[in-house]
Design an enzyme around this catalytic site. Sequence first.
Site, PDB file in Angstrom:
ATOM      1  N   GLY A 162       0.827  -1.209   0.000  1.00  0.00           N
ATOM      2  CA  GLY A 162       0.000   0.000   0.000  1.00  0.00           C
ATOM      3  C   GLY A 162       0.852   1.247   0.000  1.00  0.00           C
ATOM      4  N   ASN A 163       0.251   2.375   0.298  1.00  0.00           N
ATOM      5  CA  ASN A 163       1.019   3.618   0.389  1.00  0.00           C
ATOM      6  C   ASN A 163       0.431   4.490   1.488  1.00  0.00           C
ATOM      7  OD1 ASN A 163      -1.011   5.531  -0.825  1.00  0.00           O
ATOM      8  ND2 ASN A 163      -0.802   4.046  -2.486  1.00  0.00           N
ATOM      9  N   ARG A 164       1.082   5.635   1.755  1.00  0.00           N
ATOM     10  CA  ARG A 164       0.722   6.416   2.940  1.00  0.00           C
ATOM     11  C   ARG A 164      -0.409   7.417   2.713  1.00  0.00           C
ATOM     12  NH1 ARG A 164       5.686   9.341   4.593  1.00  0.00           N
ATOM     13  NH2 ARG A 164       4.331  10.109   6.242  1.00  0.00           N
ATOM     14  N   SER A 165      -1.045   7.388   1.555  1.00  0.00           N
ATOM     15  CA  SER A 165      -2.091   8.385   1.318  1.00  0.00           C
ATOM     16  C   SER A 165      -3.295   8.136   2.240  1.00  0.00           C
ATOM     17  CB  SER A 165      -2.544   8.312  -0.141  1.00  0.00           C
ATOM     18  OG  SER A 165      -3.583   9.225  -0.340  1.00  0.00           O
TER      19      SER A 165
END
Length: 422
Positions: free
Chosen positions: A210-213
């Site tokens: 995933g990512n930090r958004s």
Amino acid sequence: MSRLNIVVGITGGIAAYKAVGVVRALVLAGHDVHVVPTEGALRFVGRPTLEAISRNPVHTDLYEGVAEVRHVAIGQAADLIVIAPATANSIAKLAAGLADDLLGNTVLASEAPIVIAPAMHTEMWLNQATAANVATLRERGVTIVGPAVGQLTGADSGPGRMEEPDVIVAAALARAAAAAGLPRDDLSGRRVVVTAGGTREPLDPVRFLGNRSSGKQGVAIAEAARARGAQVTLIAANLEVAAPGGCDIRSVSTARELQAAVTEAAAGADLVVMAAAVADYRPAEVSESKIKKQPGDDGLTLELVRNPDILAGLGHAPHEGTLLVGFAAETEPDDERLLALGAAKLEAKGADLLVVNRVGWAEGFARDDNRVVILGRDGVRARADGSKMSVAHGILDVAVQHLREQAAPDPGVAREQPAPSG
Ligand code: CTP
């Protein structure tokens, strides 16, 4: 925004010719514009041009129209005063409160918010006298737009070039709306699609890439568009914040789910804003059961395959009537290189606007504030910083202006080639 009575003051610098673009954009946005040039400004741009573009008579003389007390009447009636270009001399006069011409009187007689766009040579801009005058104006609540860095009249370049008309207009209208606490309904009747959050690509039933958004900026855009009257579809990818009310919410998780949802929703939409952070790669295989450590192994190699570039897919397909706004999350620290990366990404994705957003360990993600540059095909359209909600409105201001320009194409006045100013 409802129709505003706007005074555009033009002072005597070469950038005065670009003020025609400011007047035109404000008229196109539906406002009643009264131009007050100084005598010096009229040496650079003709009164007939200003009257034709503003659709109102243009006055400069303090001693004309005395019976109608013109020297105060124009300022008293104004909802907003924009001075572009503001020369070093005119900034000094504003700071001192001088009223030796119609523009000086207009400003003193007005309670309206003032937005100025300085234009002068770098030495004049950096001169301590100018710096002190600008600081005085800022303290009094005057909004200063620019100056930009670039080529000036003659061979020199540096800070001092007047900002582009679009940037000035976006800042001026945002200031007027904020001052009036106005609810804006300029997206009423429009269909807007916003993607928000970050995609997750599963590895197995319990893990993902995933990512930090967090989704905060995209959700703020959806909320702002809704508040401005749009019918909003929010494609929500793993939001860490509450989804806003009044929007049609479609929850997705992976890039391919997001692609299916946005492709369907974008058909016939007026505006698509791709704020979600989309994974560029996904695991080549998703394990049906939890991946277990193997006895004796000292690592695990994952094979990833490319995800579709959703924005580029939309941008390179025919999308007439749909304004496409992408985001660029970049870690580049240098401003000029950041904008160059943004311009290349705008082109590569076939988007109409690109919101360039610096991200890093401590910037961008999950914060309540943000700082962005909004790029169009022809360069910087606006800069916005502050809360994610005020940045959302800044982005929508540019989008609304773009949608209006599409409806009434500009014959070329506001979109000239960059030329020297000073
Ligand atoms: N985007 C997309 N599909 C992808 C990747 C990104 O539609 N597979 C969209 C994002 O929603 C955003 C824009 O493209 O609006 C730019 O995303 P960004 O992550 O900055 O750029 P990338 O295209 O991923 O390029 P790179 O990571 O190489 O900088």
